[in-house]
Design a protein around this motif. Structure first.
Motif, PDB file in Angstrom:
ATOM      1  N   PRO A 167       0.854  -1.202   0.000  1.00 50.45           N
ATOM      2  CA  PRO A 167       0.000   0.000   0.000  1.00 50.45           C
ATOM      3  C   PRO A 167       0.888   1.251   0.000  1.00 50.45           C
ATOM      4  O   PRO A 167       1.558   1.542   0.984  1.00 50.45           O
ATOM      5  N   LEU A 168       0.920   1.958  -1.099  1.00 50.45           N
ATOM      6  CA  LEU A 168       1.795   3.124  -1.254  1.00 50.45           C
ATOM      7  C   LEU A 168       1.041   4.416  -1.001  1.00 50.45           C
ATOM      8  O   LEU A 168      -0.054   4.627  -1.514  1.00 50.45           O
ATOM      9  N   THR A 169       1.645   5.297  -0.219  1.00 52.54           N
ATOM     10  CA  THR A 169       1.106   6.632   0.037  1.00 52.54           C
ATOM     11  C   THR A 169       2.139   7.631  -0.453  1.00 52.54           C
ATOM     12  O   THR A 169       3.277   7.609   0.004  1.00 52.54           O
ATOM     13  N   TRP A 170       1.750   8.492  -1.389  1.00 53.78           N
ATOM     14  CA  TRP A 170       2.649   9.489  -1.967  1.00 53.78           C
ATOM     15  C   TRP A 170       2.302  10.840  -1.359  1.00 53.78           C
ATOM     16  O   TRP A 170       1.157  11.290  -1.456  1.00 53.78           O
ATOM     17  N   ILE A 171       3.284  11.485  -0.732  1.00 54.95           N
ATOM     18  CA  ILE A 171       3.049  12.736  -0.017  1.00 54.95           C
ATOM     19  C   ILE A 171       3.882  13.839  -0.652  1.00 54.95           C
ATOM     20  O   ILE A 171       5.104  13.730  -0.729  1.00 54.95           O
ATOM     21  N   SER A 172       3.229  14.883  -1.089  1.00 59.19           N
ATOM     22  CA  SER A 172       3.925  16.069  -1.597  1.00 59.19           C
ATOM     23  C   SER A 172       3.459  17.270  -0.782  1.00 59.19           C
ATOM     24  O   SER A 172       2.524  17.967  -1.155  1.00 59.19           O
ATOM     25  N   GLY A 173       4.067  17.468   0.364  1.00 60.94           N
ATOM     26  CA  GLY A 173       3.734  18.590   1.225  1.00 60.94           C
ATOM     27  C   GLY A 173       2.592  18.285   2.163  1.00 60.94           C
ATOM     28  O   GLY A 173       2.009  17.198   2.143  1.00 60.94           O
ATOM     29  N   PRO A 174       2.261  19.253   3.023  1.00 62.85           N
ATOM     30  CA  PRO A 174       1.131  19.082   3.930  1.00 62.85           C
ATOM     31  C   PRO A 174      -0.170  18.949   3.142  1.00 62.85           C
ATOM     32  O   PRO A 174      -0.245  19.362   1.989  1.00 62.85           O
ATOM     33  N   SER A 175      -1.168  18.397   3.778  1.00 67.53           N
ATOM     34  CA  SER A 175      -2.469  18.262   3.136  1.00 67.53           C
ATOM     35  C   SER A 175      -3.010  19.635   2.745  1.00 67.53           C
ATOM     36  O   SER A 175      -3.011  20.562   3.537  1.00 67.53           O
ATOM     37  N   ALA A 176      -3.435  19.751   1.504  1.00 65.23           N
ATOM     38  CA  ALA A 176      -4.012  21.018   1.044  1.00 65.23           C
ATOM     39  C   ALA A 176      -4.957  20.759  -0.107  1.00 65.23           C
ATOM     40  O   ALA A 176      -4.784  19.825  -0.884  1.00 65.23           O
ATOM     41  N   THR A 177      -5.972  21.580  -0.198  1.00 68.52           N
ATOM     42  CA  THR A 177      -6.907  21.511  -1.313  1.00 68.52           C
ATOM     43  C   THR A 177      -7.393  22.927  -1.588  1.00 68.52           C
ATOM     44  O   THR A 177      -7.217  23.823  -0.776  1.00 68.52           O
ATOM     45  N   SER A 178      -7.986  23.131  -2.742  1.00 75.39           N
ATOM     46  CA  SER A 178      -8.535  24.446  -3.090  1.00 75.39           C
ATOM     47  C   SER A 178      -9.988  24.274  -3.484  1.00 75.39           C
ATOM     48  O   SER A 178     -10.350  23.307  -4.150  1.00 75.39           O
ATOM     49  N   ASP A 179     -10.805  25.233  -3.086  1.00 73.36           N
ATOM     50  CA  ASP A 179     -12.205  25.182  -3.486  1.00 73.36           C
ATOM     51  C   ASP A 179     -12.346  25.784  -4.880  1.00 73.36           C
ATOM     52  O   ASP A 179     -11.360  26.143  -5.529  1.00 73.36           O
ATOM     53  N   ILE A 180     -13.556  25.920  -5.346  1.00 75.74           N
ATOM     54  CA  ILE A 180     -13.812  26.392  -6.705  1.00 75.74           C
ATOM     55  C   ILE A 180     -13.286  27.811  -6.935  1.00 75.74           C
ATOM     56  O   ILE A 180     -12.958  28.195  -8.047  1.00 75.74           O
ATOM     57  N   GLU A 181     -13.146  28.571  -5.872  1.00 77.68           N
ATOM     58  CA  GLU A 181     -12.620  29.935  -5.989  1.00 77.68           C
ATOM     59  C   GLU A 181     -11.116  29.977  -5.761  1.00 77.68           C
ATOM     60  O   GLU A 181     -10.522  31.029  -5.625  1.00 77.68           O
ATOM     61  N   LEU A 182     -10.479  28.784  -5.685  1.00 76.80           N
ATOM     62  CA  LEU A 182      -9.042  28.637  -5.517  1.00 76.80           C
ATOM     63  C   LEU A 182      -8.527  29.138  -4.174  1.00 76.80           C
ATOM     64  O   LEU A 182      -7.367  29.522  -4.048  1.00 76.80           O
ATOM     65  N   ASP A 183      -9.388  29.111  -3.162  1.00 74.88           N
ATOM     66  CA  ASP A 183      -8.953  29.427  -1.807  1.00 74.88           C
ATOM     67  C   ASP A 183      -8.328  28.161  -1.229  1.00 74.88           C
ATOM     68  O   ASP A 183      -8.972  27.114  -1.146  1.00 74.88           O
ATOM     69  N   ARG A 184      -7.041  28.254  -0.846  1.00 75.15           N
ATOM     70  CA  ARG A 184      -6.311  27.101  -0.330  1.00 75.15           C
ATOM     71  C   ARG A 184      -6.741  26.807   1.112  1.00 75.15           C
ATOM     72  O   ARG A 184      -6.787  27.695   1.952  1.00 75.15           O
ATOM     73  N   VAL A 185      -7.040  25.541   1.379  1.00 73.25           N
ATOM     74  CA  VAL A 185      -7.410  25.086   2.712  1.00 73.25           C
ATOM     75  C   VAL A 185      -6.479  23.937   3.060  1.00 73.25           C
ATOM     76  O   VAL A 185      -6.327  22.998   2.278  1.00 73.25           O
ATOM     77  N   GLU A 186      -5.843  24.009   4.229  1.00 68.25           N
ATOM     78  CA  GLU A 186      -4.898  22.974   4.623  1.00 68.25           C
ATOM     79  C   GLU A 186      -5.489  22.081   5.702  1.00 68.25           C
ATOM     80  O   GLU A 186      -6.312  22.511   6.491  1.00 68.25           O
ATOM     81  N   GLY A 187      -5.048  20.834   5.706  1.00 64.08           N
ATOM     82  CA  GLY A 187      -5.451  19.901   6.750  1.00 64.08           C
ATOM     83  C   GLY A 187      -6.748  19.173   6.503  1.00 64.08           C
ATOM     84  O   GLY A 187      -7.266  18.537   7.403  1.00 64.08           O
ATOM     85  N   VAL A 188      -7.267  19.209   5.295  1.00 61.81           N
ATOM     86  CA  VAL A 188      -8.545  18.551   5.011  1.00 61.81           C
ATOM     87  C   VAL A 188      -8.370  17.039   4.843  1.00 61.81           C
ATOM     88  O   VAL A 188      -9.162  16.254   5.331  1.00 61.81           O
ATOM     89  N   HIS A 189      -7.306  16.631   4.153  1.00 65.88           N
ATOM     90  CA  HIS A 189      -7.113  15.214   3.840  1.00 65.88           C
ATOM     91  C   HIS A 189      -5.889  14.626   4.524  1.00 65.88           C
ATOM     92  O   HIS A 189      -5.361  13.617   4.104  1.00 65.88           O
TER      93      HIS A 189
END
Length: 199
Positions: A167-189
């Protein structure tokens, strides 16, 4: 005609000239692509990429000192060396901790399987010093120890070192995602803070 039927019709048309008794082994895929290349020092390149991804990077730092400075309790997989945990309040994942219990801890400390300099990616494969995937997804802080001999320049080099059945987990930096308006939110996943120690 449904979308499914349209797609299948296109596949059949693309395969029309292939003999029915021909299998994948009869048409090998050429794999002569470049697997590595020369360039900047791979340790410096990895550090540059990790910092660009907002990870906190240390070189040759004492793991136990970094964990003690942060304070709190950390979960450590069974294969984590004892010297990494000297003086650190540690919880072991044996028996496996619940998601609620993991969420109540301050962080996790693990090793890694390989680190890719060009992409700033750390790969975990659930080895004894990494533990199960939930350990690195639930706590808010992940301290990952990367040995210099685990750093490669390219993805093909990393793939050659990895076992695809693990089971491979690939990590590129802290957890982050962006909503439709491209506002970055960290720690979601996963953890909001990725700290890497290169030893």
């Amino acid at each position: 005609m449904s979308t499914r039927e349209q797609i299948l019709a296109k596949v059949r048309a693309a395969l029309a000239d292939v003999p029915r008794d021909e299998g994948p082994e009869d048409a090998p895929v050429p794999r002569g692509y470049q697997r590595t290349r020369a360039g900047a020092d791979i340790v410096e390149l990895l550090i540059d990429r990790l910092v660009d991804y907002k990870a906190v990077v240390h070189t040759d730092a004492a793991v136990a000192e970094l964990l003690t400075a942060r304070g709190g309790r950390v979960v450590a997989p069974a294969g984590v060396p004892a010297e990494w945990l000297a003086g650190v309040e540690t919880v072991r994942d044996d028996p496996p901790l619940s998601a609620d219990r993991l969420d109540g801890l301050d962080g996790v400390v693990t090793g890694c399987a390989v680190a890719i300099a060009e992409t700033g990616t750390i790969v975990l494969d659930a080895s004894p010093d990494q533990g199960r995937r939930a350990l690195t997804l639930v706590p808010d802080h992940h301290l990952c120890v990367v040995r210099r001999d685990q750093i490669v320049r390219t993805v093909p080099e990393a793939l050659a070192r990895l076992d695809p059945s693990r089971p491979l987990t690939w990590i590129s930096g802290p957890s982050a995602t962006s909503d439709i308006e491209l506002d970055r939110v960290e720690g979601v996943h996963g953890p909001r803070t990725l700290e890497v120690v290169i030893v």
